[in-house]
Design an enzyme around this catalytic site. Structure first.
Site, PDB file in Angstrom:
ATOM      1  N   ASP A   1       1.662  -1.130   1.152  1.00  0.00           N
ATOM      2  CA  ASP A   1       2.925  -1.802   0.875  1.00  0.00           C
ATOM      3  C   ASP A   1       4.054  -1.308   1.777  1.00  0.00           C
ATOM      4  O   ASP A   1       5.104  -0.873   1.298  1.00  0.00           O
ATOM      5  CB  ASP A   1       3.320  -1.614  -0.590  1.00  0.00           C
ATOM      6  CG  ASP A   1       2.201  -1.980  -1.542  1.00  0.00           C
ATOM      7  OD1 ASP A   1       1.350  -2.794  -1.159  1.00  0.00           O
ATOM      8  OD2 ASP A   1       2.178  -1.457  -2.665  1.00  0.00           O
TER       9      ASP A   1
ATOM     10  N   GLU B   1       2.534 -11.591  -5.482  1.00  0.00           N
ATOM     11  CA  GLU B   1       3.232 -10.314  -5.581  1.00  0.00           C
ATOM     12  C   GLU B   1       3.890  -9.985  -4.243  1.00  0.00           C
ATOM     13  O   GLU B   1       3.818 -10.762  -3.283  1.00  0.00           O
ATOM     14  CB  GLU B   1       2.274  -9.200  -5.999  1.00  0.00           C
ATOM     15  CG  GLU B   1       1.144  -8.947  -5.016  1.00  0.00           C
ATOM     16  CD  GLU B   1       0.167  -7.874  -5.479  1.00  0.00           C
ATOM     17  OE1 GLU B   1       0.204  -7.484  -6.655  1.00  0.00           O
ATOM     18  OE2 GLU B   1      -0.642  -7.417  -4.636  1.00  0.00           O
TER      19      GLU B   1
END
Length: 355
Positions: free
Chosen positions: A50, A227
């Protein structure tokens, strides 16, 4: 149901402000010399999840969750994006408490400037590691230094107080919003994107709105998931790049939402691209959940994202960086993932890392 260790703490997680990334070039310092002949090859970090990177005052900053859940901010050498991990200077800004709601499994921190302060948004859960207790939290800097002291501002939530991860913030027409990935109810099985207004950087001031849900075949590999939303601004247009399908699969990919003329809080104002806008190749697997910045001289748009180390490696991931472009209609063209080992020109205006 997914394993609970979906995003285990790792030595690196770069993270970025998409609003600055592709909107304005304010604050980008022109380098003293060009290095147009220089190249680099992916990965830019051997371990990473991420990634979030932001440019500020001529340097790049990354925020990461390290072993044990502590949060660190790293400052790169001046005007150097691709060596931020290797040459940067790191400072620990937060240590998780020994009890309470933000104790364990700290995921996907982001670093955002608001006025003269910095805010770090991150997801965390209770000390028992129960994934169902994941919520969003925020830190606020006490001063103007991204590597300075931070104050814990607690949970960032709407009235439902339901499962929430991957929160990000942006401003449209003077109004601040929070966008995140969440569950409709109290059980796992599908992750949607929600948006809500904010009265300040840590307070959601209205009901959450279901912005988008994973219904397309490429969004439902292993599990229906949307997401990692990241906001891009370009020529007066607003976009949200999100990641879809199971993050542990080779099919993890980017999708795109485009805001039309209607209000942000009206889902009908947004158009979803029917196909992924950035997806696996024969050499790169599971690309997604990254961030977007400008080159040091402000002339190029760049993306930093994670990819699986190899086909089937799941959450064993590395970090890649590469440029992207914009189409004539103002939409982003993210292109195709560049394989590891392929030489790429460094970002325009990049200077060598400090010795």
């Amino acid at each position: 149901m997914r394993p609970l260790a979906r995003r285990a703490a790792v030595p690196l997680a770069i993270t970025a402000l998409a609003l600055v990334a592709c909107g304005s070039t304010d604050g980008v310092s022109a380098p003293a010399a060009e290095t147009s002949a220089a190249t680099f090859a992916n990965p830019v970090a051997d371990v990473g999840n991420d990634p979030y990177v932001i440019e500020h005052d001529g340097a790049y900053y990354l925020v990461e969750s390290r072993s044990g859940g502590s949060l660190w901010v790293t400052r790169s050498s001046p005007a150097n994006l691709t060596d931020v991990y290797w040459s940067g200077t790191s400072v620990k800004i937060w240590e998780p408490p020994l009890d309470g709601p933000a104790c364990r499994d700290v995921w996907a921190p982001e670093l955002h400037p608001v006025d003269d302060r910095w805010f770090v948004y991150f997801a965390a859960t209770t000390c028992d590691g129960d994934n169902a207790n994941h919520r969003m939290f925020a830190l606020e800097s006490e001063g103007t230094d991204p590597q300075g002291t931070y104050v814990d501002r607690g949970q960032v939530t709407d009235d439902t107080d339901r499962w929430a991860i991957d929160g990000t913030t942006f401003v449209d027409d003077g109004q601040r919003y929070f966008v995140w990935s969440g569950w409709e109810g109290d059980t796992d099985g599908q992750q949607n994107l929600y948006v809500a207004p904010m009265s300040d950087p840590v307070t959601i001031s209205g009901p959450r709105v279901l912005l988008s849900e994973p219904t397309l075949p490429w969004e439902t590999r292993a599990m229906p998931i949307q997401e990692g939303p990241q906001v891009l601004l370009n020529e007066g247009r607003t976009f949200i790049v999100y990641s879809a399908s199971g993050s542990w699969t080779d099919d993890y990919a980017y999708g795109l939402l485009s805001l039309g003329d209607g209000p942000v809080l009206d889902p009908s104002s947004w158009t979803r691209s029917p196909d992924p806008v950035f997806a696996k190749t024969d050499d790169v697997f599971g690309p997604g959940h990254g961030s977007f910045v400008r080159s040091p001289d402000g002339t190029e748009s760049w993306m930093v994202y994670h990819a699986a180390r190899s086909s089937g490696s799941g959450w064993d991931r590395v970090v890649h960086a590469q440029p992207f472009t914009w189409r004539a209609d103002g939409t982003p063209d993210l292109g195709t993932p560049v394989a590891a080992g392929i030489e790429i020109p460094v970002p325009s205006g990049q200077l060598p890392a400090d010795a």
